[in-house]
Motif scaffolding. Structure first.
Motif, PDB file in Angstrom:
ATOM      1  N   LYS A 131       0.818  -1.207   0.000  1.00 22.86           N
ATOM      2  CA  LYS A 131       0.000   0.000   0.000  1.00 22.86           C
ATOM      3  C   LYS A 131       0.859   1.267   0.000  1.00 22.86           C
ATOM      4  O   LYS A 131       0.472   2.311   0.542  1.00 22.86           O
ATOM      5  CB  LYS A 131      -0.972   0.001   1.176  1.00 22.86           C
ATOM      6  CG  LYS A 131      -1.924  -1.209   1.167  1.00 22.86           C
ATOM      7  CD  LYS A 131      -3.019  -1.065   2.197  1.00 22.86           C
ATOM      8  CE  LYS A 131      -3.993  -2.233   2.094  1.00 22.86           C
ATOM      9  NZ  LYS A 131      -3.725  -3.290   3.039  1.00 22.86           N
ATOM     10  N   GLY A 132       2.033   1.152  -0.614  1.00 22.81           N
ATOM     11  CA  GLY A 132       2.897   2.310  -0.811  1.00 22.81           C
ATOM     12  C   GLY A 132       2.952   2.685  -2.279  1.00 22.81           C
ATOM     13  O   GLY A 132       2.447   1.963  -3.147  1.00 22.81           O
ATOM     14  N   PRO A 133       3.563   3.833  -2.622  1.00 28.64           N
ATOM     15  CA  PRO A 133       3.634   4.271  -4.023  1.00 28.64           C
ATOM     16  C   PRO A 133       4.278   3.223  -4.912  1.00 28.64           C
ATOM     17  O   PRO A 133       5.241   2.563  -4.529  1.00 28.64           O
ATOM     18  CB  PRO A 133       4.487   5.548  -3.944  1.00 28.64           C
ATOM     19  CG  PRO A 133       4.299   6.049  -2.552  1.00 28.64           C
ATOM     20  CD  PRO A 133       4.169   4.821  -1.703  1.00 28.64           C
ATOM     21  N   THR A 134       3.748   3.077  -6.094  1.00 25.32           N
ATOM     22  CA  THR A 134       4.232   2.103  -7.067  1.00 25.32           C
ATOM     23  C   THR A 134       5.289   2.741  -7.961  1.00 25.32           C
ATOM     24  O   THR A 134       5.499   3.959  -7.927  1.00 25.32           O
ATOM     25  CB  THR A 134       3.070   1.623  -7.943  1.00 25.32           C
ATOM     26  OG1 THR A 134       2.617   2.746  -8.733  1.00 25.32           O
ATOM     27  CG2 THR A 134       1.923   1.109  -7.097  1.00 25.32           C
ATOM     28  N   PRO A 135       5.977   1.943  -8.794  1.00 21.25           N
ATOM     29  CA  PRO A 135       6.883   2.549  -9.786  1.00 21.25           C
ATOM     30  C   PRO A 135       6.193   3.588 -10.653  1.00 21.25           C
ATOM     31  O   PRO A 135       6.818   4.585 -11.056  1.00 21.25           O
ATOM     32  CB  PRO A 135       7.345   1.336 -10.605  1.00 21.25           C
ATOM     33  CG  PRO A 135       7.291   0.191  -9.643  1.00 21.25           C
ATOM     34  CD  PRO A 135       6.084   0.471  -8.782  1.00 21.25           C
ATOM     35  N   ALA A 136       4.912   3.372 -10.962  1.00 24.32           N
ATOM     36  CA  ALA A 136       4.184   4.371 -11.751  1.00 24.32           C
ATOM     37  C   ALA A 136       4.077   5.694 -11.005  1.00 24.32           C
ATOM     38  O   ALA A 136       4.288   6.766 -11.572  1.00 24.32           O
ATOM     39  CB  ALA A 136       2.787   3.843 -12.100  1.00 24.32           C
ATOM     40  N   HIS A 137       3.741   5.633  -9.718  1.00 20.39           N
ATOM     41  CA  HIS A 137       3.643   6.859  -8.928  1.00 20.39           C
ATOM     42  C   HIS A 137       4.981   7.584  -8.868  1.00 20.39           C
ATOM     43  O   HIS A 137       5.045   8.811  -8.998  1.00 20.39           O
ATOM     44  CB  HIS A 137       3.177   6.534  -7.502  1.00 20.39           C
ATOM     45  CG  HIS A 137       1.753   6.083  -7.415  1.00 20.39           C
ATOM     46  ND1 HIS A 137       1.406   4.767  -7.216  1.00 20.39           N
ATOM     47  CD2 HIS A 137       0.581   6.771  -7.512  1.00 20.39           C
ATOM     48  CE1 HIS A 137       0.081   4.664  -7.174  1.00 20.39           C
ATOM     49  NE2 HIS A 137      -0.441   5.859  -7.356  1.00 20.39           N
TER      50      HIS A 137
END
Length: 608
Positions: free
Chosen positions: A135-141
């Motif tokens: 539930k943390g930022p993804t590579p996309a974010h």
């Protein structure tokens, strides 16, 4: 069309519009447009962008809630939830009259806004049983944050309740303007003036006014409608992770704004639904198929950065040092500092390969000067980096030397020993520069690292692993007669040619750090003495010191001499011992010191 007879004002920016077609694919066209027109494109992000974070999509929440409802209906059946989730539509039809859907289910489970907030929190906040990083930022974010940082994206529309976009932006050092409620719009900073504006069309999961149900998604407040209309009219749009299946008001807003400025790009991993097909046809959108959100935005970031590199002016020494100084104290710019040093070392390796410096022939002076010219930018970066660093980036400086050391990894055929050894000259220059800088900046504990790492395996028939204190000894690297590279007035006056030559070669990179020539020479002498101690920390007592000015009598016969000064420092609290030199053993350090004293006594010819 009526006009007032005056010529229209030219646009403030003339963006490059590159439509995809038979020649350009949509991904290439997207990168070209984003790069050529920074700030012109807005993002529209749906739940698909957060998939790899562990945050569920709307349907994923439906499946989970159906399982929970099933478990509550039959608490004695431990498999009730699993059975229901296998085919949630069939299970729901068997037990309830309404058609299963996200909004209807959520409305039934939690009929009030406060209840929905409580139900949804576990889907967006990390829980105790979650995997680390869930539930943390993804590579996309993170890729989006970098695109924002370079000014490519200024507006982000999102239907998501999570805060992953905001977190990624903040981790990149960007403070976003976040609009999650209609009441915030009147007082918001104008879109062109904010670094980036995140417009959360359906609210925030922690607020009590999210839009979830069909009725709530049917329309937006007037303020939202006006802001959304402005964005859709004034910006190009990049859509990712949004299906258009549920958001009636958003679909209607897209249908109601005639595209007249910039093209739309729509990325979808799976087949578009009917609403999406209708919108892409109406807007003549370029469709990018079969890419996840992570793939789309990391690919876009790489392509835009490649275009940046093509458009950027050549990196001068002063620009490189300025960029490094700005990046060093900023934790979020550590990658920028790493990339800068890494690319500079890569340039050295590329130039060395292109120059194809021979291992044989009478070209010693030419090779020495060529290596020094190749390393100029790096030496300035290392001097300023080590001086201004607090130890945070020590691995970065060490990595630079490690890569340079591998320049002397193998050879074949006939060779000149002096030219073959000279392949370690760039690594020696880098280590010398860092070593003297560490003395000047009172960071001598760093010497324990750079004199011990990286190790190197000799190229002789019997492999021997050696530390830099041994294999980078200037006498071994600059083994040929240095007369050919000395300035004419000094050719007959250098008693310690390798030492004197290196002091001259490294003086300019260290000039702004230590402008006083006498202080610089003192630092060089101390570095050579310390390097010699580390080199001579050997039971065989066969390793030579880094021969330099400290050998002279004038440096030994007074209590203030470098030898007596360091002898007094040899205590368990000595910085080099605390950093691991001599195995942290003061007796070993004292033995190395006595070894150096003995070596000097056995080589009286080197003294004045």
């Amino acid at each position: 069309m009526e006009t007032d007879g005056t010529a229209p004002e030219p646009p403030a920016q003339a963006p490059l519009l590159v439509p995809p077609g038979r020649i350009l694919d949509a991904k290439t066209a997207l990168a070209l447009n984003v790069h050529a027109s920074p700030g012109v494109y807005a993002l529209l992000l749906g739940s698909g962008i957060s998939l790899t974070s562990g945050v569920k999509t709307g349907w994923g929440i439906v499946e989970d809630l159906v399982g929970r409802v099933a478990a509550m209906r039959d608490p004695n059946d431990t498999d009730a939830a699993e059975k229901a989730v296998t085919d949630p539509v069939a299970w729901w039809a068997q037990h309830y009259d309404d058609v299963l859907g996200y909004s209807g289910l959520l409305g039934a489970v939690a009929p009030t806004a406060a209840a929905r907030q409580a139900q949804l929190a576990r889907y967006f906040q990390p829980q105790e049983d979650d995997e680390p990083g869930a539930k943390g930022p993804t590579p996309a974010h993170h890729a989006i944050a970098q695109l924002v940082k370079r000014g490519g994206i200024r507006v982000i529309l999102t239907t998501n309740f999570d805060r992953l976009t905001e977190r990624a932006l903040e981790e990149a050092g960007i403070s976003p303007q976040v609009i999650s409620r209609p009441g915030q719009i009147a007082g918001m900073m104008p879109l062109p003036h904010a670094p980036v504006t995140v417009i959360k069309l359906h609210g925030d999961y922690a607020a009590l006014d999210q839009l979830n149900t069909v009725d709530e998604l049917e329309t937006y407040e007037p303020e939202q409608q006006e802001l959304l209309k402005r964005v859709l009219d004034e910006y190009g749009l990049i859509i990712c992770g949004w299906s258009a299946d549920w958001d009636t008001a958003l679909v209607r807003a897209l249908e109601g704004v005639r595209p007249r400025r910039y093209p739309m790009f729509w990325s979808s991993f799976s087949t578009l639904g009917e609403a999406a097909k209708r919108l892409t046809a109406q807007r003549s959108a370029a469709v990018i198929e079969g890419m996840t959100a992570d793939e789309l935005f990391t690919d876009l970031q790489r392509r835009v950065e490649a275009l940046d590199r093509m458009a950027a002016p050549p990196l001068t020494r002063d620009i490189a040092v300025t960029r490094l100084k700005r990046a060093l104290p900023d934790p979020v710019r550590r990658i920028e500092a790493s990339d800068l040093v890494h690319q500079t070392v890569t340039d050295i390796l590329d130039r060395t390969a292109a120059a194809a410096r021979p291992l044989g022939g009478p070209v010693f002076d030419e090779s020495v000067r060529g290596y020094r010219a190749d390393c100029d930018v790096l030496l300035h970066l290392l001097a300023h980096g080590v001086f201004h660093d607090d130890g945070t980036h020590d691995a970065l400086w060490l990595r630079a030397v490690e890569r340079l050391t591998r320049m002397r990894s193998s050879f074949s055929g006939a060779f000149n020993e002096a030219l073959e050894a000279l392949r370690h000259y760039p690594a020696l220059l880098a280590t010398w520069t860092m070593g003297v800088t560490a003395v000047i900046s009172r960071r001598e504990e760093f010497l324990a690292t750079i004199m011990a790492q990286p190790t190197w395996n000799t190229l002789s028939g019997r492999t021997r692993t050696q530390p830099p204190a041994v294999y980078l000894n200037p006498v071994r690297i600059l083994a040929a007669d240095l007369n050919s590279v000395m300035p004419p007035p000094d050719r007959q006056t250098w008693r310690f040619p390798q030492s004197t030559f290196l002091r001259q070669e490294a003086r300019e990179p260290l000039k702004s750090i230590e402008p006083d020539d006498a202080a610089y020479q003192t630092a060089c002498t101390r570095f050579e003495f310390l390097a010699s101690l580390i080199a001579m920390d050997d039971d065989t007592q066969t390793r030579p010191p880094w021969i330099g000015e400290f050998v002279n009598d004038v440096h030994w016969k007074y209590d203030t001499s470098i030898a007596n000064t360091i002898k007094a420092e040899l205590t368990p609290n000595w910085p080099l011992l605390r950093a691991g030199a001599f195995g942290g053993n003061v007796e070993r350090a004292q033995a190395a010191y006595e070894h150096l004293i003995q070596w000097r006594a056995q080589n009286p010819r080197l003294r004045w």
